[in-house]
Design a protein around this motif. Structure first.
Motif, PDB file in Angstrom:
ATOM      1  N   THR A 139      -9.023  -8.916  -1.771  1.00 42.68           N
ATOM      2  CA  THR A 139      -8.860  -7.662  -1.028  1.00 42.68           C
ATOM      3  C   THR A 139      -8.671  -6.490  -1.982  1.00 42.68           C
ATOM      4  O   THR A 139      -8.001  -6.607  -3.007  1.00 42.68           O
ATOM      5  N   PHE A 140      -9.272  -5.384  -1.614  1.00 46.72           N
ATOM      6  CA  PHE A 140      -9.154  -4.144  -2.391  1.00 46.72           C
ATOM      7  C   PHE A 140      -8.756  -3.015  -1.453  1.00 46.72           C
ATOM      8  O   PHE A 140      -9.475  -2.707  -0.499  1.00 46.72           O
ATOM      9  N   THR A 141      -7.609  -2.421  -1.706  1.00 48.65           N
ATOM     10  CA  THR A 141      -7.097  -1.312  -0.909  1.00 48.65           C
ATOM     11  C   THR A 141      -6.948  -0.101  -1.819  1.00 48.65           C
ATOM     12  O   THR A 141      -6.237  -0.153  -2.821  1.00 48.65           O
ATOM     13  N   ALA A 142      -7.637   0.975  -1.482  1.00 50.39           N
ATOM     14  CA  ALA A 142      -7.632   2.181  -2.314  1.00 50.39           C
ATOM     15  C   ALA A 142      -6.772   3.256  -1.672  1.00 50.39           C
ATOM     16  O   ALA A 142      -6.922   3.552  -0.485  1.00 50.39           O
ATOM     17  N   ASP A 143      -5.885   3.838  -2.453  1.00 48.20           N
ATOM     18  CA  ASP A 143      -5.145   5.014  -2.010  1.00 48.20           C
ATOM     19  C   ASP A 143      -5.898   6.240  -2.503  1.00 48.20           C
ATOM     20  O   ASP A 143      -5.885   6.566  -3.690  1.00 48.20           O
ATOM     21  N   ILE A 144      -6.586   6.909  -1.575  1.00 51.34           N
ATOM     22  CA  ILE A 144      -7.292   8.149  -1.923  1.00 51.34           C
ATOM     23  C   ILE A 144      -6.698   9.318  -1.143  1.00 51.34           C
ATOM     24  O   ILE A 144      -7.372  10.306  -0.878  1.00 51.34           O
ATOM     25  N   GLY A 145      -5.407   9.152  -0.784  1.00 52.03           N
ATOM     26  CA  GLY A 145      -4.697  10.243  -0.139  1.00 52.03           C
ATOM     27  C   GLY A 145      -4.770  10.225   1.367  1.00 52.03           C
ATOM     28  O   GLY A 145      -4.643  11.276   2.001  1.00 52.03           O
ATOM     29  N   GLN A 146      -4.956   9.050   1.961  1.00 47.15           N
ATOM     30  CA  GLN A 146      -5.064   8.980   3.417  1.00 47.15           C
ATOM     31  C   GLN A 146      -3.758   9.258   4.131  1.00 47.15           C
ATOM     32  O   GLN A 146      -3.723   9.416   5.355  1.00 47.15           O
ATOM     33  N   GLY A 147      -2.652   9.307   3.378  1.00 49.16           N
ATOM     34  CA  GLY A 147      -1.380   9.704   3.970  1.00 49.16           C
ATOM     35  C   GLY A 147      -0.664   8.609   4.713  1.00 49.16           C
ATOM     36  O   GLY A 147       0.298   8.869   5.426  1.00 49.16           O
ATOM     37  N   GLU A 148      -1.109   7.385   4.586  1.00 48.09           N
ATOM     38  CA  GLU A 148      -0.441   6.260   5.212  1.00 48.09           C
ATOM     39  C   GLU A 148       0.032   5.281   4.146  1.00 48.09           C
ATOM     40  O   GLU A 148      -0.519   5.206   3.055  1.00 48.09           O
ATOM     41  N   GLU A 149       1.039   4.511   4.489  1.00 50.77           N
ATOM     42  CA  GLU A 149       1.531   3.484   3.573  1.00 50.77           C
ATOM     43  C   GLU A 149       0.442   2.444   3.359  1.00 50.77           C
ATOM     44  O   GLU A 149      -0.123   1.915   4.313  1.00 50.77           O
ATOM     45  N   ILE A 150       0.161   2.141   2.117  1.00 53.29           N
ATOM     46  CA  ILE A 150      -0.849   1.125   1.847  1.00 53.29           C
ATOM     47  C   ILE A 150      -0.237  -0.201   1.385  1.00 53.29           C
ATOM     48  O   ILE A 150      -0.908  -1.229   1.390  1.00 53.29           O
ATOM     49  N   GLU A 151       1.041  -0.172   0.992  1.00 52.85           N
ATOM     50  CA  GLU A 151       1.671  -1.413   0.551  1.00 52.85           C
ATOM     51  C   GLU A 151       1.708  -2.486   1.637  1.00 52.85           C
ATOM     52  O   GLU A 151       1.601  -3.672   1.329  1.00 52.85           O
ATOM     53  N   PRO A 152       1.861  -2.134   2.945  1.00 55.53           N
ATOM     54  CA  PRO A 152       1.808  -3.191   3.957  1.00 55.53           C
ATOM     55  C   PRO A 152       0.531  -4.012   3.909  1.00 55.53           C
ATOM     56  O   PRO A 152       0.519  -5.157   4.369  1.00 55.53           O
ATOM     57  N   ALA A 153      -0.531  -3.448   3.354  1.00 57.98           N
ATOM     58  CA  ALA A 153      -1.771  -4.211   3.225  1.00 57.98           C
ATOM     59  C   ALA A 153      -1.569  -5.418   2.316  1.00 57.98           C
ATOM     60  O   ALA A 153      -2.219  -6.459   2.498  1.00 57.98           O
ATOM     61  N   ARG A 154      -0.678  -5.298   1.339  1.00 59.20           N
ATOM     62  CA  ARG A 154      -0.411  -6.425   0.438  1.00 59.20           C
ATOM     63  C   ARG A 154       0.209  -7.596   1.203  1.00 59.20           C
ATOM     64  O   ARG A 154      -0.228  -8.747   1.089  1.00 59.20           O
TER      65      ARG A 154
END
Length: 407
Positions: free
Chosen positions: A34-49
């Motif tokens: 899985t690849f999750t990119a933070d490009i400033g979407q303004g939501e927490e991305i760590e829950p994806a982990r």
């Protein structure tokens, strides 16, 4: 079906990509990265982990790409004053090349033989992702679940998630009235109410901007400094590219700047109605054109304006990695070498008004020539007579010809 050993999935952790992850495991019987990119979407991305770990994923990539996104993609696009079909600032389009590039890099790092995305078979994003994949790794295998499976509605996705024990947050169960995409440049809205182009969007839809009529009653002034066509400082404070855009978004949103309601022509052939909020980008575009107005040669500026629609269409349609886009970028970047200086804008109730601009080193504006007062011989007005007659020559000849035929 080709045997796939390992696939890199662009994974947000939302309903669609969570279902895709499980579907890939079940249908392709392969290992998923899985690849999750933070490009400033303004939501927490760590829950994806945590969600990926719940699926038993061993290789999980979560990366902050905000600075790279603005520096290497948004800024180069804005050097060209890029807008699609006269209005759209390409907020979704410009994010896809970066995600595609990083997916291919991860595929190479992990030995994956395939990549996968969650774009539907009706939209532009499938084209943008896949043109990027193939440009960067010609023999990569692409899995596009929306073109393969029979989960053709949100209800079917929810049923699949329930059947397979896929955790879905309450906000996704209740459902958002719009399909949204966000990054540091913009947030977009499609679907539901917006599918009728005659209906006005609900005020509650907008996330980043206040309604212009509810914006502050006092204007706010902002000084924007440019170096080689890129913003480097706001109000004399030097900032990184991502911080610049985030700050402009905050200021623009506060003053109700950057809303757009658009019916656009998708690359796949259909018309689509979408709404966009691009507060920072709207300010950037206005300011950039202002600094170019005093630093660019006339013919260079006009040539850029002629080529811009082609450049915009390339980005919109997914050709960021094409040789023609790269060629145009080289020309655009060369034009920006002397685009240095500052612009002062006034932000007020949905408007960005340029009120000043200057360049100490590269301004082509010569007050001695432009003045309506005594120019002390800097410009000989009598020279204009010959200039006008020569430029009128072809029209004078045509007029004489028409006159002779009438006799």
């Amino acid at each position: 079906m080709n045997k796939i050993n390992k696939v890199v999935l662009a994974f947000s952790g939302g309903l669609d990509t969570s279902v895709i992850l499980k579907w890939l495991q079940d249908v392709y019987q392969c290992e998923v990265v899985t690849f999750t990119a933070d490009i400033g979407q303004g939501e927490e991305i760590e829950p994806a982990r945590a969600k990926a770990q719940g699926f038993g994923i061993k290789e999980i990539y979560i990366e902050d790409l905000r600075e790279e996104f603005v520096r290497e993609y948004v800024f180069p696009m804005f050097r060209a004053n890029t807008i699609y079909e006269g209005e759209y600032l390409l907020g979704t389009s410009i994010a896809r090349p970066l995600i595609a590039k990083r997916q291919i890099e991860i595929a190479q790092e992990t030995g994956a033989d395939a990549v996968s995305h969650g774009a539907t078979g009706k939209g532009n994003d499938q084209v943008r992702f896949e043109l990027g994949y193939y440009a960067l790794k010609p023999n990569i295998h692409v899995i596009a679940p929306w073109r393969e499976w029979d989960l053709t509605s949100r209800e079917k996705l929810l049923e699949y998630a329930k059947k397979h024990g896929i955790p879905i947050e309450m906000k996704q169960q209740t459902g958002s009235p719009y399909s949204m995409d966000a990054n540091l440049l913009h947030i977009s809205y499609e679907g539901r109410l917006l599918e009728d182009p005659a209906k006005e969007p609900e005020e509650s839809m907008w996330r980043w901007t206040v309604a212009p009529e509810k914006a502050p009653d006092e204007p706010e002034y902002l000084d924007i400094e440019f170096e080689r066509g890129d913003i480097v400082a706001l109000n004399q404070e030097r900032l990184s590219p991502a911080v610049v855009l985030a700050k402009l978004n905050q200021l623009g949103g506060k003053h109700g700047i950057g809303r757009l309601d658009l019916v656009e022509n998708r690359y796949v052939g259909m018309k689509s109605r979408g709404c966009y909020e691009t507060p920072g980008g709207t300010i950037m575009l206005r300011a950039h054109r202002a600094i170019e107005s005093i630093t660019l040669d006339r013919e260079v500026a006009h040539l850029k304006d002629e080529l811009m629609p082609r450049y915009a269409a390339l980005i919109y349609s997914g050709y960021w990695w094409s040789p023609e886009r790269k060629m145009l970028q080289t020309m655009i970047d060369e034009s920006q070498l002397n685009v240095n200086g500052w612009v002062r804008v006034k932000l007020y109730k949905g408007n960005v008004v340029v009120v000043g601009r200057d360049s100490k080193t590269d301004s082509l504006f010569d007050p001695a020539v432009a003045t309506f007062e005594d120019d002390r011989g800097a410009y000989n007005q009598a020279d204009a007579a010959g200039f006008i007659k020569l430029n009128a020559l072809r029209m004078r000849i045509a007029a004489q010809l028409r006159k002779s035929f009438k006799k």
